[in-house]
Scaffold this motif. Structure first.
Motif, PDB file in Angstrom:
ATOM      1  N   GLN A  55     -54.547 -21.283  15.211  1.00 56.72           N
ATOM      2  CA  GLN A  55     -54.772 -20.539  16.266  1.00 56.72           C
ATOM      3  C   GLN A  55     -55.885 -19.244  15.727  1.00 56.72           C
ATOM      4  O   GLN A  55     -56.586 -18.966  16.567  1.00 56.72           O
ATOM      5  CB  GLN A  55     -53.507 -19.618  16.684  1.00 56.72           C
TER       6      GLN A  55
ATOM      7  N   LEU B 258     -50.561 -12.501  14.456  1.00 56.25           N
ATOM      8  CA  LEU B 258     -50.477 -13.686  13.763  1.00 56.25           C
ATOM      9  C   LEU B 258     -50.767 -13.657  12.432  1.00 56.25           C
ATOM     10  O   LEU B 258     -50.127 -14.425  11.358  1.00 56.25           O
ATOM     11  CB  LEU B 258     -51.431 -14.791  14.403  1.00 56.25           C
TER      12      LEU B 258
ATOM     13  N   ASP C 263     -52.780  -9.821  19.260  1.00 52.00           N
ATOM     14  CA  ASP C 263     -52.135 -11.133  18.651  1.00 52.00           C
ATOM     15  C   ASP C 263     -52.643 -11.702  17.525  1.00 52.00           C
ATOM     16  O   ASP C 263     -51.807 -12.200  16.950  1.00 52.00           O
ATOM     17  CB  ASP C 263     -52.131 -12.236  19.937  1.00 52.00           C
ATOM     18  N   SER C 264     -53.988 -11.582  17.250  1.00 51.69           N
ATOM     19  CA  SER C 264     -54.479 -11.912  16.018  1.00 51.69           C
ATOM     20  C   SER C 264     -53.894 -11.347  14.852  1.00 51.69           C
ATOM     21  O   SER C 264     -53.683 -11.759  13.817  1.00 51.69           O
ATOM     22  CB  SER C 264     -56.120 -11.603  16.257  1.00 51.69           C
TER      23      SER C 264
ATOM     24  N   GLN D 174     -50.009 -23.870  11.919  1.00 52.94           N
ATOM     25  CA  GLN D 174     -50.027 -23.416  13.311  1.00 52.94           C
ATOM     26  C   GLN D 174     -50.771 -22.080  13.339  1.00 52.94           C
ATOM     27  O   GLN D 174     -51.786 -21.857  14.423  1.00 52.94           O
ATOM     28  CB  GLN D 174     -48.752 -23.568  14.154  1.00 52.94           C
TER      29      GLN D 174
ATOM     30  N   ASP E  64     -59.140 -17.946  19.932  1.00 60.71           N
ATOM     31  CA  ASP E  64     -58.762 -17.688  21.397  1.00 60.71           C
ATOM     32  C   ASP E  64     -57.677 -16.758  21.807  1.00 60.71           C
ATOM     33  O   ASP E  64     -57.095 -16.742  22.648  1.00 60.71           O
ATOM     34  CB  ASP E  64     -58.645 -18.981  21.995  1.00 60.71           C
ATOM     35  N   VAL E  65     -57.378 -15.887  20.857  1.00 60.42           N
ATOM     36  CA  VAL E  65     -56.314 -15.034  21.061  1.00 60.42           C
ATOM     37  C   VAL E  65     -56.763 -13.617  21.066  1.00 60.42           C
ATOM     38  O   VAL E  65     -57.550 -13.244  20.160  1.00 60.42           O
ATOM     39  CB  VAL E  65     -55.145 -15.071  20.028  1.00 60.42           C
TER      40      VAL E  65
ATOM     41  N   ARG F 107     -59.230 -20.819  15.948  1.00 65.83           N
ATOM     42  CA  ARG F 107     -59.795 -20.960  17.251  1.00 65.83           C
ATOM     43  C   ARG F 107     -60.429 -19.702  17.731  1.00 65.83           C
ATOM     44  O   ARG F 107     -61.528 -19.754  18.560  1.00 65.83           O
ATOM     45  CB  ARG F 107     -58.757 -21.698  18.477  1.00 65.83           C
TER      46      ARG F 107
END
Length: 80
Positions: free
Chosen positions: A24, A38, A34-35, A20, A29-30, A27
């Motif tokens: 993310q 993650l 947040d990246s 997951q 798109d964060v 993609r």
């Protein structure tokens, strides 16, 4: 993404969450913060998966087989 403690996860749980996280990040798109979060969690999840795989490999390697390929006993594996 889960907030579950990584050190308590099974291999399967850690791998599923790692997939997951990678999805993310791919993609894109964060937000940057947040990246980073993650990526850090992903690195910890990868370490957990590696440790669980090593543990399983050691258990398998400890099994002694007889001439017919049947297990005849196990040797203790150092849990350290």
């Amino acid at each position: 993404m889960s907030d579950a403690p990584i050190e308590e996860m099974s291999f399967e749980q850690a791998m599923a969450e790692l997939e997951q996280v990678v999805g993310q990040l791919e993609r894109g798109d964060v937000a940057l913060e947040d990246s980073i979060r993650l990526y850090e969690r992903g690195a910890e999840l990868r370490k957990r998966c590696d440790a669980k795989l090593k543990e399983a490999e050691e258990k398998v390697a400890a099994i002694t087989l007889d001439a017919d390929g049947n297990p005849v006993g196990t040797k203790p594996v150092d849990a350290g």
